[in-house]
Design a protein around this motif. Structure first.
Motif, PDB file in Angstrom:
ATOM      1  N   LYS A 190       0.823  -1.203   0.000  1.00  0.00           N
ATOM      2  CA  LYS A 190       0.000   0.000   0.000  1.00  0.00           C
ATOM      3  C   LYS A 190       0.858   1.254   0.000  1.00  0.00           C
ATOM      4  CE  LYS A 190      -4.287   1.862   1.736  1.00  0.00           C
ATOM      5  NZ  LYS A 190      -5.456   1.650   2.613  1.00  0.00           N
TER       6      LYS A 190
ATOM      7  N   GLN B  19       0.426   4.020  -2.870  1.00  0.00           N
ATOM      8  CA  GLN B  19      -0.045   5.327  -2.422  1.00  0.00           C
ATOM      9  C   GLN B  19       1.074   6.368  -2.368  1.00  0.00           C
ATOM     10  OE1 GLN B  19      -3.565   5.954  -1.171  1.00  0.00           O
ATOM     11  NE2 GLN B  19      -3.661   4.216  -2.570  1.00  0.00           N
TER      12      GLN B  19
ATOM     13  N   THR C 223      -5.760  11.908   2.659  1.00  0.00           N
ATOM     14  CA  THR C 223      -6.683  10.970   2.021  1.00  0.00           C
ATOM     15  C   THR C 223      -6.225   9.515   2.154  1.00  0.00           C
ATOM     16  OG1 THR C 223      -5.623  11.095  -0.166  1.00  0.00           O
ATOM     17  CG2 THR C 223      -7.305  12.754   0.349  1.00  0.00           C
TER      18      THR C 223
ATOM     19  N   GLU D  60      -5.930   6.194   3.984  1.00  0.00           N
ATOM     20  CA  GLU D  60      -6.826   5.625   5.001  1.00  0.00           C
ATOM     21  C   GLU D  60      -6.164   5.511   6.366  1.00  0.00           C
ATOM     22  OE1 GLU D  60      -9.458   1.525   5.699  1.00  0.00           O
ATOM     23  OE2 GLU D  60      -8.208   1.765   3.915  1.00  0.00           O
ATOM     24  N   GLU D  61      -4.876   5.165   6.391  1.00  0.00           N
ATOM     25  CA  GLU D  61      -4.175   4.945   7.668  1.00  0.00           C
ATOM     26  C   GLU D  61      -3.682   6.232   8.321  1.00  0.00           C
ATOM     27  OE1 GLU D  61      -4.115   1.213   5.358  1.00  0.00           O
ATOM     28  OE2 GLU D  61      -3.703   3.305   4.903  1.00  0.00           O
TER      29      GLU D  61
END
Length: 307
Positions: A244, A248, A259, A261-262
């Protein structure tokens, strides 16, 4: 009379290791340009790591209030620590200008200070200043204090700084290369943090604390678009998978870290990291320690020359 003359002079510190080494003819051109713009200066070359801090403190003892940094983010960082740790003059009476010759140059990106030395020197001649906040890290176990003018971090980005020296030959790409390699061996730590409004215990990938916009050679690890003067921009990133991070990674450069998620982005005037014995801490791209620490912000602490 001598003291008044010194107050008008610019104490100019050059770090010869900045940017992987700077050729003498470039420095000669910079000094010649300072003379052409009728900027009176004292020129000093650093001899070893952290020498800037001692030079600044000695210069302030002599009466200097104006400083020029010829170097990169590390040189600025050490000069700021010299300014903030001395006790003779209020830090907001001191002015710092930067002629950037480093590789990352994250702080100057924030203010769009030109990399062209001639254009940077014109800014000094124009003498437009701002007051900027300065961050302070107080290590709670050994009572050490470190200041930062740009950004600090706990966890992964500090782990990257620990490993970055072997990739310096890649210049501005050194951070991203070191980051990708470090992902293979980094283990997220557990931390208890206290901010102005929250207390939380959690495993984390990294915590970024920013005053300015950029770090890690152009990354944007905090939500600077919502910046509030007098507050640290803080991003808490929960453990995240290698795949990820790679997919990202563009969000680390385009200002859209919020933005992810984590990632949780917020503001705080102060931030305390407890239960943090294993995590490294970096400030302005310099590894400064590990362990429990208190982060505070000193409002309008230093004057800077900007466009």
């Amino acid at each position: 009379m001598k003291n008044e003359s010194i107050k008008r002079r610019w104490y100019t510190i050059f770090n010869p290791s900045s940017g992987g080494g700077t050729k003498q003819n470039k420095i000669d051109r910079i000094l010649s340009s300072l003379k052409q713009h009728q900027i009176s200066y004292e020129f000093i070359v650093t001899q070893y790591t952290h020498h800037e801090e001692q030079l600044v403190q000695s210069a302030i003892d002599q009466g200097y209030l104006n400083f020029i940094c010829i170097g990169g983010d590390g040189t600025i960082h050490h000069m700021i620590n010299g300014i903030m740790k001395q006790k003779n003059v209020a830090s907001d009476q001191i002015t710092l200008a930067v002629i950037p010759i480093g590789t990352g140059n994250d702080w100057v990106k924030n203010y769009r200070i030109p990399k062209d030395p001639e254009k940077a020197i014109r800014l000094i001649h124009n003498n437009k200043i701002i007051y900027q906040d300065i961050g302070k890290i107080s290590f709670l176990d050994d009572h050490k204090e470190v200041y930062f003018n740009n950004a600090a971090g706990i966890g992964f980005d500090a782990f990257v700084v620990k490993n970055i020296s072997k990739y310096k030959k890649w210049g501005s790409l050194a951070y991203i290369i070191a980051a990708l390699v470090s992902l293979k061996t980094y283990t997220p730590g557990k931390i208890t943090y206290v901010s102005d409004t929250d207390k939380k215990t959690s495993r984390m990938f990294l915590i970024a604390l920013g005053i300015c916009k950029f770090s890690g050679a152009g990354m944007q690890l905090t939500d600077y678009k919502n910046h509030k003067k007098g507050y640290l921009d803080i991003t808490f990133v929960k453990p995240i998978s290698l795949s990820k991070v790679i997919t990202q990674i563009f969000k680390l450069y385009n200002g859209k870290i919020a933005t992810v998620e984590e990632a949780v982005c917020f503001h705080s005037k102060k931030f305390k990291a407890d239960n943090n014995t294993s995590c490294y801490i970096q400030a302005d791209g310099e590894l400064v320690g590990r362990g429990n620490a208190q982060f505070n912000l000193i409002y309008n602490a230093v004057q800077f020359i900007i466009p």
